[in-house]
Design a protein around this motif. Structure first.
Motif, PDB file in Angstrom:
ATOM      1  N   ASN A 153       0.827  -1.208   0.000  1.00  0.00           N
ATOM      2  CA  ASN A 153       0.000   0.000   0.000  1.00  0.00           C
ATOM      3  C   ASN A 153       0.859   1.256   0.000  1.00  0.00           C
ATOM      4  O   ASN A 153       0.536   2.248  -0.644  1.00  0.00           O
ATOM      5  CB  ASN A 153      -0.927   0.007   1.224  1.00  0.00           C
ATOM      6  CG  ASN A 153      -2.169  -0.815   0.924  1.00  0.00           C
ATOM      7  OD1 ASN A 153      -2.561  -0.937  -0.242  1.00  0.00           O
ATOM      8  ND2 ASN A 153      -2.748  -1.399   1.967  1.00  0.00           N
ATOM      9  N   GLU A 154       1.942   1.134   0.745  1.00  0.00           N
ATOM     10  CA  GLU A 154       2.903   2.231   0.804  1.00  0.00           C
ATOM     11  C   GLU A 154       3.378   2.591  -0.615  1.00  0.00           C
ATOM     12  O   GLU A 154       3.380   3.760  -1.015  1.00  0.00           O
ATOM     13  CB  GLU A 154       4.089   1.770   1.666  1.00  0.00           C
ATOM     14  CG  GLU A 154       4.994   2.863   2.149  1.00  0.00           C
ATOM     15  CD  GLU A 154       4.249   3.842   3.046  1.00  0.00           C
ATOM     16  OE1 GLU A 154       4.552   5.013   2.964  1.00  0.00           O
ATOM     17  OE2 GLU A 154       3.341   3.377   3.811  1.00  0.00           O
ATOM     18  N   LEU A 155       3.732   1.542  -1.364  1.00  0.00           N
ATOM     19  CA  LEU A 155       4.197   1.759  -2.735  1.00  0.00           C
ATOM     20  C   LEU A 155       3.106   2.396  -3.595  1.00  0.00           C
ATOM     21  O   LEU A 155       3.357   3.277  -4.405  1.00  0.00           O
ATOM     22  CB  LEU A 155       4.640   0.446  -3.376  1.00  0.00           C
ATOM     23  CG  LEU A 155       5.912  -0.218  -2.848  1.00  0.00           C
ATOM     24  CD1 LEU A 155       6.213  -1.469  -3.662  1.00  0.00           C
ATOM     25  CD2 LEU A 155       7.085   0.744  -2.913  1.00  0.00           C
ATOM     26  N   ILE A 156       1.875   1.908  -3.380  1.00  0.00           N
ATOM     27  CA  ILE A 156       0.760   2.443  -4.182  1.00  0.00           C
ATOM     28  C   ILE A 156       0.571   3.927  -3.901  1.00  0.00           C
ATOM     29  O   ILE A 156       0.432   4.738  -4.812  1.00  0.00           O
ATOM     30  CB  ILE A 156      -0.544   1.667  -3.880  1.00  0.00           C
ATOM     31  CG1 ILE A 156      -0.396   0.207  -4.324  1.00  0.00           C
ATOM     32  CG2 ILE A 156      -1.736   2.314  -4.592  1.00  0.00           C
ATOM     33  CD1 ILE A 156      -1.602  -0.674  -4.047  1.00  0.00           C
ATOM     34  N   LYS A 157       0.635   4.219  -2.588  1.00  0.00           N
ATOM     35  CA  LYS A 157       0.451   5.622  -2.210  1.00  0.00           C
ATOM     36  C   LYS A 157       1.518   6.489  -2.862  1.00  0.00           C
ATOM     37  O   LYS A 157       1.238   7.521  -3.451  1.00  0.00           O
ATOM     38  CB  LYS A 157       0.528   5.764  -0.675  1.00  0.00           C
ATOM     39  CG  LYS A 157      -0.848   5.962  -0.054  1.00  0.00           C
ATOM     40  CD  LYS A 157      -0.734   6.274   1.419  1.00  0.00           C
ATOM     41  CE  LYS A 157      -1.246   5.115   2.261  1.00  0.00           C
ATOM     42  NZ  LYS A 157      -0.665   5.059   3.601  1.00  0.00           N
ATOM     43  N   ARG A 158       2.764   5.998  -2.755  1.00  0.00           N
ATOM     44  CA  ARG A 158       3.854   6.778  -3.310  1.00  0.00           C
ATOM     45  C   ARG A 158       3.686   6.931  -4.824  1.00  0.00           C
ATOM     46  O   ARG A 158       3.856   8.002  -5.383  1.00  0.00           O
ATOM     47  CB  ARG A 158       5.191   6.113  -2.992  1.00  0.00           C
ATOM     48  CG  ARG A 158       6.208   7.181  -2.596  1.00  0.00           C
ATOM     49  CD  ARG A 158       7.618   6.639  -2.441  1.00  0.00           C
ATOM     50  NE  ARG A 158       7.692   5.420  -1.666  1.00  0.00           N
ATOM     51  CZ  ARG A 158       8.552   4.455  -1.951  1.00  0.00           C
ATOM     52  NH1 ARG A 158       9.346   4.555  -3.000  1.00  0.00           N
ATOM     53  NH2 ARG A 158       8.614   3.379  -1.197  1.00  0.00           N
ATOM     54  N   ALA A 159       3.269   5.838  -5.452  1.00  0.00           N
ATOM     55  CA  ALA A 159       3.109   5.880  -6.904  1.00  0.00           C
ATOM     56  C   ALA A 159       2.038   6.874  -7.309  1.00  0.00           C
ATOM     57  O   ALA A 159       2.217   7.643  -8.253  1.00  0.00           O
ATOM     58  CB  ALA A 159       2.772   4.490  -7.440  1.00  0.00           C
ATOM     59  N   SER A 160       0.929   6.860  -6.547  1.00  0.00           N
ATOM     60  CA  SER A 160      -0.127   7.777  -6.987  1.00  0.00           C
ATOM     61  C   SER A 160       0.264   9.220  -6.685  1.00  0.00           C
ATOM     62  O   SER A 160      -0.109  10.123  -7.435  1.00  0.00           O
ATOM     63  CB  SER A 160      -1.481   7.403  -6.368  1.00  0.00           C
ATOM     64  OG  SER A 160      -1.345   7.235  -4.984  1.00  0.00           O
TER      65      SER A 160
END
Ligand SMILES: Nc1ncnc2c1ncn2[C@@H]1O[C@H](COP(=O)(O)OP(=O)(O)O)[C@@H](O)[C@H]1O
Ligand SMILES: [Mg+2]
Lengths: 611, 456
Positions: free
Chosen positions: A583-590
C-alpha cells in the motif's frame, strides 16, 4: 509351528528356484523346508509329481537328492502383541533376535518365532463370561506401547458364548478366552496366525474421505491422499522417493506405520532404526518407534523373500486395521518386488510379457493395492479402520512408460511424479506439480472447508493456476527472452517462483521445515498468494514491477516456513506487513503520478502556449 | 571327501559346459576344468537338474573339447584364503598370487559370496572423509562406510580422481589403521599400472591388496573378482579392524561378462540385453560396503564405471545409482574445457551428506551453503543456456549475475590441481566468497546469521 511331514527330494536347483519330487500332498503356496539346513520355501507351481519351490534363503550348496519337507500350512504371519517396534525380514523373522543368535551376517536356516514367546503381556478383559460374542468382537486389550492399545479380537468364523476369560499376565501362546459354540469350544490365544496371501476379512469397504496429513506441503495441499487410499511415487534414482516415504512414516497422522524396505538399501533401514526411537510424534508426544513396524528385505537379501515381504507387511497392516486403527503402509520399492516376480517367473520358464515381466504383473499389483481401503471392521461395535498404501516405483532410466509404473498408475488414485531435473536444482520434494494428481481432492477439500478454512480450496486452485501460467510464460521466455513479457506477466513469474520456493520447497532435514501442519500450510500459502494479489493491484495503480520485486518484506515471506507451529499468529502480522508495504508503494506511486500529472499538464500547457 | 572326476561333458556353448551323469553336485559348487592339454581352470555350478550340471568356466573355453575335458567337483564354493599377509600383494581375479611372492598361509578360508549383512547390525555411516577435492567435500561429501561410485566415460580422468581420493583421504581428527583394496576388471595394463605405480610412489602399496583381471584375462573370471576383493576387504575391516577403501574398476566390464553368461544361457534378456537380475547381482556387491555396530573397521566403496555413450540411463549406471549411496558424475564438457576434476556437481549426489556434515563434523553452515551453491549454480547454468539461444541481452539483470556466478563457480570451486589438497575450511571459504556475487535477497538457502558470520 506346523508339524512337518516326510521328505520329498530335490531334483533341480536354479538360483532361488528349487524343483522337488515326491512331496506328499503338495498344495500351491504351502510352506516347505528345503535341504538339510531346512531353508524356508514356498510351492509356486505343481506339475505332475514335481513341485517348484521358491526358496527364501540362499540356495548355494543345495543339490539333487537333498530332502524337502512339507509343513501342510501356507506362508503365514504371527499376529499379536510384540509386533510394534519390531524389525522383520520378508518372511517375518525378527532381525534383531537373528543377530543375537547368529551374528552380524544373516546365516541360513535360522528358525525363530516372530513374537517373543516368554514375554508376559498384561491382558485386560473387556467382556465377561456368559456374554455372547461373534467374529471381530474385542475380547480385551493389551497396552502394547504407550500409544498402541492392542485389541484382541474373536477370530473370523468364530462366535458363541464366553465360557471363560482370563486377565493379567499372559504370553502370546496363552489362551485368553474360551468360546462355546454349541458343543464346540474355541480356545482363543493372545496371538493368531494368518496366511499372507489371503486378505483379512472385514464387513464392507467404505469410500475414503479423510485426509492423511503427511506434513509435506506439496502433498497435503496440492496432491493429498486420503486415509484408506492408494498413492504411488515413481522417480529416477536420487529424486527423493525414499525421503518422501520416510517423511510420511514420520509425520503422517496415522495410528500405525508399516514400513517395508523391499529390495532397497540396508542403511536406509538402519536410519529408521536409529531415528525413530528418538523422534517424537507430534500427535501423541511419544517416540515414533512406538507405532511402527519395519519389514526389511534389502537388495542383497534373497530375492524370493523380497517377493513375500509386501504381503507380510500388508497382512500386519490389515490386522491393525481390523482393530479399528488407521494404518499407513509404505512400500519402498514396489519395482523391486516386481523384479523378484520377474526373476522367479523367468526361472519357471513362463512366457514373458513386456520387458520380461510375467503376464500377471498387472493383476498381482492390482490385488496388492486392493488390500488398501477404509473398512467397517468385523465386530458388533461398528469400528472403522483403514490401510493407506504408498508405493515407491523405480522406473529404469526414469522412464515412466515402463510396465511397473504403467500397471501401478492404472490402480492407484494419487500420483506424485518425481523429476530429476528438480532434484538437480535441489528443489525438494522433487514432485513435478504439472504432472502429478490426486483423485481424492474433492473429499479432502470438503474436509478443509469444515476443519481448516473455507477459502482453502479456492486458494489452492489459484496457486495451481499460477504455476500452470508460469509454465506457459517460461515457454515464451525460452523463445523470445524475458523482455517480451509485460509487467503483469513478470509479476506472475515472480509470484509463481515464490510459490515454488517459499511454499513447495521443503527441507526434510530441517528440524522445523520437515513437518508443517495443515493449518500452517493454509496460512503459508495464503501469505504467499497475498503478496501476489496485493502486487497485482499495485501494478494496476502504476507501481513499478522492480519496486515490488525488491520489497524487503519478501525476505520475510521466504523465512515464513520456519515459523514454529506454536507461533502461527505471526502469519497474521506478516500478511498485514505485506499489505502495508505494498500500500505504501501504491500511495507513493499515486503521489508521484499526481506530481507527474501536474508537471505533464504544465508541459503540455506550455506546449500549447507555444503554438 | 574323495573328489569325483567326470569325462562326460556333453555341450560347450560360449563359457558354459553341460556335464551329464553327475552325482551329488551342489548349486554354486566350485569345479576344476582340466583341459585336454593338461592345464586346469576353475568354474562353478550355475544350475543342477537331476544328473545334469551346467558349469560356467572362469577360464576361456578355447581349446576345450567334449571328449577329453575332465571335470572335478570340489565340494565347496569358491573361497579366498586370508591373513594379514595379503597386504602388499598382487593376486589375479580369482585370488591367486601373481606377483611371484609366496603362497598365502591362510588364517581362514572365506566363501567369496559372503552373507548379507543383517540390516539390524549396521551402523549408520557418519564420519566425514576429507578428500581435499572441493566438488566432493563441499557438495557431495564422502562418508566412511559409503558406497559412492564414479560415473565416467572413456577418456575421462576417473583414474586420476580415484587415485587422488585414495591419496588424500583423511578423517578429521582421527588416526586409524587403514588400507586399500583395489580390484581391476577388464581394464588395460596401462590403467592398472597407473594405480600400482601411484600406490608405490606414495608408499601406500604396503597397505594395499590388488586383484587384477586385465582386458586380456579371461572375461568370465571377472564375475568373481569384485567378490574376491570384497571378501579380502571384509576380513581387513571386520576381523582386523581397519578402515578399508575399495576401488572397483571398471564395473561396466563386470556387467558385460555377466551379460555374456546370460546370453549363453539363453535367458530372457532385460534392457539392452543385460539379465533381469542385474540389479540384485550388483546389490550383492555394493551392499557389502558399510559399518557394523561395535566393530572398529569399515568398508568404503568407490566403484568406477564407464557409461556407454555417456548415457546415465544405460542399465549399468542406472541400476548402480539405484543401489549406491549417490554418485559422482564426470562431464565430458567440463573435461573438454580443461577443468580438472570435471565433476558435474548437479546430477552428482551423496545421500549420506546430511549425516556426515554439520556442527561437530565439518561446520554448522556446510549443509545450507552447499544447498545454496547447488541452486545458484543450477540457475546460472539455465541462464547460460538461455543466453546461448537468445543472447546475453535476453536475460534479466539477476540472471546475468547468475550466469557469471556459474562460470566463476566452475573455475574456482570445481577446478583445482591434481595434487591440491584443500581443507574443508578452504572449500567452504571459496563457496562463501562466490556467493558475494549475488544479491543478498537471492540467498534463501542460508541463514541470515550465517551470511553475517561467513560472508565477510
Ligand atoms: N525433502 C527433501 N529435503 C531435502 N533433501 C532431500 C529431500 N528429498 C530428497 N532429498 C535429497 O535427495 C537425496 C536422494 O533422495 P532419496 O529419497 O534417497 O532418492 P530415491 O529414493 O528416489 O533414490 C537425499 O539423500 C537427499 O539428499
Ligand atoms: Mg530410494
Amino acid at each position: 509351528m506346523v508339524e512337518e511331514r516326510q521328505a520329498g527330494e530335490i531334483v533341480k536347483v536354479a538360483g532361488p528356484l528349487v524343483v522337488a519330487r515326491g512331496l506328499p500332498q503338495p498344495r500351491m503356496y504351502d510352506l516347505v523346508r528345503v535341504g538339510n539346513e531346512r531353508l524356508m520355501g514356498e510351492i509356486i507351481e505343481l506339475r505332475g509329481d514335481r513341485a517348484s519351490i521358491q526358496v527364501y534363503e540362499e540356495t548355494g550348496g543345495l543339490g539333487p537328492g537333498d530332502p524337502v519337507y512339507t509343513t501342510g500350512g501356507a506362508l503365514s504371519v504371527e499376529l499379536g502383541p510384540g509386533l510394534i517396534g519390531s524389525i522383520y525380514d520378508g518372511v517375518q523373522r525378527p532381525l534383531d533376535l537373528i543377530r543375537e543368535a547368529t551374528g552380524n551376517y544373516i546365516a541360513r536356516g535360522v528358525e525363530m518365532p516372530a513374537l517373543e514367546r516368554e514375554k508376559e503381556w498384561e491382558f485386560v478383559p473387556r467382556r465377561k463370561p456368559g456374554e455372547s460374542v461373534s467374529e471381530g468382537d474385542i475380547l480385551g486389550v493389551v497396552q502394547e506401547t504407550p500409544v498402541v492399545e492392542h485389541r484382541i479380537m474373536v477370530p473370523p468364523g468364530v462366535s458363541g458364548t464366553i465360557e471363560e476369560i482370563m486377565s493379567g499376565g499372559l504370553k502370546v501362546t496363552d489362551v485368553v478366552a474360551v468360546i462355546k459354540d454349541g458343543d464346540r469350544f474355541h480356545n482363543i490365544t493372545l496371538s493368531t496366525i494368518w496366511p499372507v496371501r489371503r486378505p483379512r476379512l472385514y464387513k464392507e469397504k467404505i469410500p475414503p474421505k479423510n485426509e492423511l496429513v503427511t506434513g509435506q506441503r506439496v502433498i497435503d495441499t496440492f496432491f493429498p491422499v486420503a486415509m484408506g487410499g492408494t498413492a504411488c511415487v515413481p522417480g529416477p534414482f536420487g529424486s527423493g522417493k525414499t525421503v518422501i516415504q520416510h517423511e510420511i512414516a514420520k509425520w503422517a497422522n496415522a495410528d500405525i506405520i508399516i514400513f517395508i524396505g523391499c529390495g532397497e538399501r540396508g542403511n536406509e533401514m538402519t536410519e529408521v532404526l536409529l531415528e525413530f526411537p528418538e523422534l517424537i510424534d507430534p500427535y501423541s508426544g511419544e517416540p515414533l518407534m512406538k507405532r511402527t513396524v519395519l519389514i526389511a528385505n534389502t537388495s542383497n537379501m534373497p530375492v524370493a523373500a523380497r517377493e513375500a515381504s509386501v504381503y507380510t507387511g500388508i497382512t500386519i497392516a490389515e490386522y491393525f486395521r481390523d482393530m479399528g486403527y488407521h494404518v499407513a503402509l509404505q512400500a519402498d520399492s514396489t519395482s523391486r518386488w516386481a523384479e523378484a516376480l520377474r526373476e522367479i517367473s523367468g526361472r519357471l520358464e513362463e512366457m514373458p510379457g513386456e520387458e520380461g515381466f510375467p503376464a500377471y504383473l498387472g493383476t498381482r499389483l492390482a490385488s496388492f493395492y486392493e488390500r488398501a481401503g477404509m473398512v467397517k471392521c468385523l465386530g458388533s461395535d461398528e469400528r472403522i479402520g483403514s490401510v493407506t498404501v504408498v508405493g515407491a516405483v523405480s522406473p529404469p532410466g526414469g522412464d515412466l512408460s515402463e510396465p511397473v509404473t504403467q500397471a501401478t498408475l492404472r490402480v492407484v488414485k494419487v500420483f506424485w511424479g518425481l523429476e530429476d531435473r528438480l532434484a538437480f536444482r535441489r528443489h525438494f520434494p522433487a514432485i513435478n506439480w504439472l504432472i502429478s494428481y490426486s483423485l481424492y481432492l474433492d473429499e479432502v477439500e470438503s474436509q478443509w472447508i469444515k476443519e481448516v478454512n473455507k477459502e482453502f480450496p479456492e486458494l489452492r486452485r489459484e496457486a495451481m493456476a499460477l504455476l500452470q501460467r508460469e509454465a506457459e510464460l517460461e515457454e515464451i521466455v525460452r523463445l523470445v527472452g524475458i523482455e517480451a513479457l509485460s509487467s503483469a506477466e513478470r509479476l506472475t513469474m515472480e509470484a509463481a517462483r515464490s510459490v515454488r520456493e517459499d511454499f513447495l520447497q521443503q527441507n526434510a532435514f530441517d528440524e522445523i521445515d520437515t513437518y508443517t501442519s495443515i493449518k500452517k500450510q493454509f496460512l503459508l500459502l495464503r501469505l504467499v498468494m497475498r503478496f501476489y494479489k496485493e502486487a497485482e493491484k499495485a501494478l494496476d495503480a502504476g507501481v513499478d514491477i522492480r519496486e515490488l520485486i525488491n520489497l524487503p518484506v519478501r525476505e520475510d515471506i521466504a523465512q515464513a516456513k520456519f515459523i514454529r507451529e506454536e507461533n502461527l499468529s505471526e502469519f497474521d502480522e506478516l500478511e498485514k506487513r505485506v499489505a502495508d508495504s505494498i500500500n505504501e508503494l501504491i500511495k507513493r506511486a499515486s503521489a508521484e503520478e499526481e506530481a507527474a500529472g501536474e508537471s505533464a499538464a504544465v508541459v503540455s500547457g506550455s506546449a500549447g502556449a507555444d503554438e | 571327501m574323495a573328489i569325483k572326476e567326470y569325462l562326460t561333458v556333453k555341450e560347450i556353448v560360449g563359457p558354459l559346459l553341460l556335464v551329464e551323469g553327475v552325482e551329488g553336485a551342489k548349486y554354486g559348487e566350485l569345479v576344476e576344468v582340466e583341459f585336454p592339454d593338461g592345464s586346469v581352470g576353475l568354474g562353478n555350478v550355475l544350475e543342477v537338474s537331476e544328473d545334469r550340471v551346467l558349469i560356467q568356466s572362469f577360464e576361456e573355453t578355447r581349446g576345450l573339447d567334449v571328449a577329453n575335458t575332465k571335470i572335478r567337483f570340489r565340494g565347496r564354493g569358491l573361497e579366498l584364503g586370508v591373513s594379514r599377509d595379503i597386504l602388499g600383494r598382487v593376486f589375479d581375479g580369482l585370488g591367486r598370487p601373481i606377483d611371484g611372492g609366496p603362497e598365502i598361509i591362510p588364517d581362514a578360508r572365506l566363501s567369496i559370496s559372503g552373507n548379507p549383512i543383517n540390516p539390524y547390525a549396521r551402523d549408520y555411516p557418519s564420519d566425514f572423509i576429507q578428500t581435499g577435492i572441493s566438488a566432493i567435500d563441499g557438495l557431495n561429501p564422502l562418508v566412511r562406510g559409503q558406497k559412492l561410485p564414479i560415473f565416467s566415460g572413456s577418456g575421462l580422468p576417473h583414474s586420476r580422481i580415484a587415485a587422488q581420493i585414495a591419496r588424500q583421504s583423511a578423517v578429521l581428527g582421527k588416526e586409524e589403521e587403514f588400507s586399500v583394496v583395489f580390484a581391476a576388471m577388464g581394464i588395460t595394463f596401462e590403467e592398472a599400472n597407473y594405480f600400482i605405480s601411484e600406490f608405490k610412489r606414495t608408499a601406500a602399496i604396503e597397505r594395499t591388496v590388488l586383484f587384477v583381471n586385465l582386458a586380456d584375462d579371461p572375461a568370465i573370471e571377472r564375475i568373481a573378482t569384485p567378490r574376491v576383493a570384497l571378501t579380502a576387504a571384509e576380513y581387513l575391516a571386520f576381523e582386523l579392524g581397519m578402515h578399508v577403501l575399495v576401488i572397483l574398476t571398471d564395473m561396466t566390464y563386470y556387467c558385460e561378462a555377466l551379460r555374456e553368461v546370460s546370453a549363453a544361457r539363453k535367458e530372457v534378456p532385460g534392457r539392452r540385453g543385460y539379465p533381469g537380475y542385474l540389479y540384485t547381482d550388483l546389490a550383492t556387491i555394493y551392499e557389502r560396503a558399510g559399518r557394523i555396530k561395535d566393530e572398529r573397521g569399515s568398508i568404503t566403496q568407490i566403484p568406477i564405471l564407464s557409461m556407454p555413450e555417456d548415457d546415465k540411463t544405460h542399465p549399468i549406471p542406472d541400476l548402480t545409482g539405484y543401489i549406491t549411496e549417490g554418485q559422482i558424475i564426470l562431464s565430458r564438457e567440463l573435461h573438454r574445457r580443461g577443468i580438472y576434476p570435471p565433476i558435474d556437481v548437479l546430477p552428482s549426489l551423496s545421500r549420506l551428506k546430511e549425516k556426515g556434515i554439520g556442527e561437530g563434523k565439518t561446520r554448522e553452515d556446510h549443509s545450507n551453503l552447499s544447498n545454496q551453491l547447488f541452486s545458484a549454480y543450477a540457475r546460472g547454468k539455465e541462464a547460460k543456456e538461455l543466453a546461448v539461444i537468445l543472447g546475453e541481452a535476453a536475460l534479466s539483470d539477476v540472471d546475468k549475475l547468475y550466469a557469471k556466478f556459474s562460470d566463476e563457480f566452475e573455475d574456482r570451486f570445481v577446478r583445482q590441481g591434481e595434487f591440491e589438497n584443500r581443507t574443508i575450511e578452504e572449500t567452504l571459504a571459496i563457496g562463501w566468497d562466490l556467493l558475494r556475487m549475488l544479491p543478498r535477497a537471492e540467498l534463501k538457502r542460508v541463514k541470515r546469521e550465517q551470511i553475517e558470520k561467513y560472508m565477510k
